[in-house]
Design an enzyme around this catalytic site. Structure first.
Site, short mmCIF file in Angstrom:
data_model
loop_
_atom_site.label_atom_id
_atom_site.label_comp_id
_atom_site.label_asym_id
_atom_site.label_seq_id
_atom_site.Cartn_x
_atom_site.Cartn_y
_atom_site.Cartn_z
N TYR A 106 0.83 -1.22 0.00
CA TYR A 106 0.00 0.00 0.00
C TYR A 106 0.86 1.26 0.00
O TYR A 106 0.55 2.24 -0.67
CB TYR A 106 -0.94 0.01 1.22
CG TYR A 106 -2.14 -0.89 1.06
CD1 TYR A 106 -3.02 -0.72 0.00
CD2 TYR A 106 -2.40 -1.90 1.98
CE1 TYR A 106 -4.13 -1.55 -0.14
CE2 TYR A 106 -3.51 -2.73 1.85
CZ TYR A 106 -4.37 -2.55 0.78
OH TYR A 106 -5.47 -3.37 0.64
N GLU A 197 2.65 -30.52 15.32
CA GLU A 197 1.93 -29.89 14.21
C GLU A 197 0.74 -29.05 14.68
O GLU A 197 0.54 -27.94 14.21
CB GLU A 197 1.44 -30.99 13.24
CG GLU A 197 0.67 -30.44 12.04
CD GLU A 197 0.32 -31.51 11.02
OE1 GLU A 197 1.00 -32.56 10.98
OE2 GLU A 197 -0.64 -31.30 10.25
N ASP A 249 1.27 -35.20 12.01
CA ASP A 249 0.30 -36.20 11.59
C ASP A 249 0.97 -37.21 10.66
O ASP A 249 1.97 -36.90 10.00
CB ASP A 249 -0.86 -35.55 10.82
CG ASP A 249 -1.81 -34.77 11.73
OD1 ASP A 249 -1.81 -35.00 12.94
OD2 ASP A 249 -2.57 -33.93 11.19
#
Lengths: 359, 359
Positions: A106, A197, A249
């Protein structure tokens, strides 16, 4: 055992970044004085210039560079934008401030060059600065929107004068700031890092006092870890000599999360030497664990199968254990989450699984 | 000004939850002793039973209930699962533990009733317990995977004996734990809460010392706020008498984030009295701001247009200001982010925009 603190590289990385930006400006001035068009030589980040370094065990970039010159009409605007971005970063460093990549996008609307068509373009200019000057964007004062890791365990950290003990800031733990540049390790009584995780597993390990039981800093990666998180793991490994264990996982995404910590991503090859932790060890759920612990599972999706087949060909997964576990998962056609151990009770993961994996 | 602490409702909500679960078990026992099939009456959460309470200014549920009975073959398994879940929650409360909804789903595999086909089903049993016994799942010890809000400002909090001062825990601030049940407000020197949508704006406000300038607790909602975050805002408003200001992006999602804090969601109608903050004030980016501040914008997507048209018909947005701002945004066909103010420099949002909005 208490370990002494070391600063990030010895000198303040933001001061070093500023010096490199100023040297760039001096070179540009020199060219102008010699009535030559200023130019800059940027390491190529194209696929052909990214190589897997077998010795270091992470992706890095090779020697090819591209030249951006103000003498070329097609490059002159981009060259000027690179200079404006460098100038903006110098101001950030001098005012001891940071800005998000979005804010810079911006702010560039006010530059003499005009702004960027989209944030992807301004982000790429930042990558140019990083790879050209061998600095991290964090040290330039530029940050993503990501949320940093949560940490719980016996460590005292100094953030520009404020000392924080990670076990004294509430159950949710200490959140690392978006830039690790001015974070110093003051004292550490932990013997390892146990990075997990999910936030669910993080809170489980805190509740079961795994940080005491394993003398560990428990770290929540929150899925794919932010760069500041990876920098923390790298520094804990290098400066505090802590082994890093990765508990994810048992699925392709979990393997990927672990491997990005270990070997870095191809996309960030130009900065992996600051982020990758090749010594980090995977202790996440494997296909063998699914069998041995008789875990609740889900069936692999077609996208999981495709992803696992890709991993088989990926040099980072070339060792025998990865190869056989990935093949076994494809044969089983099953995946399992780290929270699946709660089938045997909430404490099981800390009382049984982790002790077995860590020995 | 320092405000005295009040506990969440006076009594420990987890003790109260345990008592209600035990009363349920006693009733079941009573039925069994009278050789009657045990049953339970659950408030209906169907759309037809959800009403917008004009006086309270949030969604709530009306009087309709459904009966789940062990005498019905189609309901008996679900009835037994409800009892197992209640028993599991009682154990959690007694052992002062918590579990994620995911962990409960896996743990249910070991129940005599057998587990659930998917987590959606076990989550719905938890909603049954919440609405039937008028307790929050947090007080039952059940947590989602969400990350809690970050808070920076002059407040001291007590988490089960550990006192934490939110300005002394690092630049990233204090992270609220997934359950607010055992959090007490010890001391607060702030005069308002300034809650912002993004982590980028949160770090901007901390860096510009907005918390000092406005005597505010700066809170990062992190997008759609977690329930613990909404509970924090509710309690800060009710117990500490702090006005709550909501600074979001100027787009349909930003409006939605603010309105869920103010009036709650229809989905959680049965618990909104514990979460909604009808006095909270929206100071996010409006269509008028886009014009008045000449902000960088993006064009509305088709989905934005559809969403805005829905909001026009939503009772929560029925007042004149919302109606005219939503219509103006549709006419402009533009939206703007909260970070867009950085077009005028990093400090602008704190030096100009917020002071103008707060008066």
């Amino acid at each position: 055992m208490t370990k002494e603190s070391k600063k990030d590289g010895g000198v303040n990385p933001r001061d070093e970044a500023k010096e490199r930006l100023e040297n760039f400006a001096l070179k540009v001035l020199e060219s102008v004085n010699q009535i030559e068009p200023p130019k800059i030589s940027i390491p190529s980040r194209s696929t052909s210039n990214i190589v897997f370094d077998e010795k270091e065990r992470y992706y890095t970039i090779s020697g090819k560079t591209v030249t951006r010159t103000s003498a070329n009409m097609r490059q002159v605007k981009k060259f000027a934008q690179t200079m404006c971005a460098a100038d903006f970063c110098k101001d950030l460093i001098e005012s001891k401030k940071t800005a998000t990549l979005r804010e810079m996008y911006y702010i560039s609307e006010g530059w003499e060059t005009g702004g960027f068509a989209d944030q992807g373009r301004s982000d790429r200019i930042v990558e140019d600065l990083e790879s050209t000057f061998g600095v991290k964007r964090e040290d330039l004062g530029l940050l993503p929107e990501e949320d940093g890791a949560s940490i719980f365990g016996d460590i005292v950290i100094d953030e520009g004068g404020m000392e924080v003990k990670a076990t004294k800031v509430g159950r949710a733990g200490y959140t690392i700031p978006p830039t690790m540049s001015d974070v110093e390790f003051v004292e550490c009584g932990a013997d390892c890092v146990l990075a997990v995780e999910t936030m669910g597993m993080y809170h489980r390990l805190i509740q079961e006092e795994a940080w005491k039981k394993f003398d560990a800093l428990v770290v929540a990666l929150k899925g794919q870890p932010a760069r500041a998180t990876r920098r923390f793991l790298k520094r804990a490994n290098k400066e505090l000599d802590l082994p890093v264990y990765l508990f994810t996982d048992g699925d392709p995404f979990g393997f990927h999360i672990a491997m990005v910590v270990i070997s870095g991503s191809a996309q960030l090859a130009y900065i992996n030497h600051e982020l990758a932790v090749p010594e980090a060890q995977f202790i996440g759920v494997t296909a063998s664990d699914i069998e041995n612990y008789d875990l609740p599972t889900d069936k692999l999706r077609e996208s999981d199968v495709q992803r696992l087949k890709q991993l088989l060909k990926d040099p980072r997964y070339s060792d025998d254990i990865w190869q056989s576990e990935i093949k076994k998962m494809l044969n089983l056609n099953k995946k399992a989450e780290q929270q699946a151990f709660s089938k045997y009770g909430l404490e099981y993961v800390v009382d049984k699984y982790l002790p077995e994996k860590l020995t």
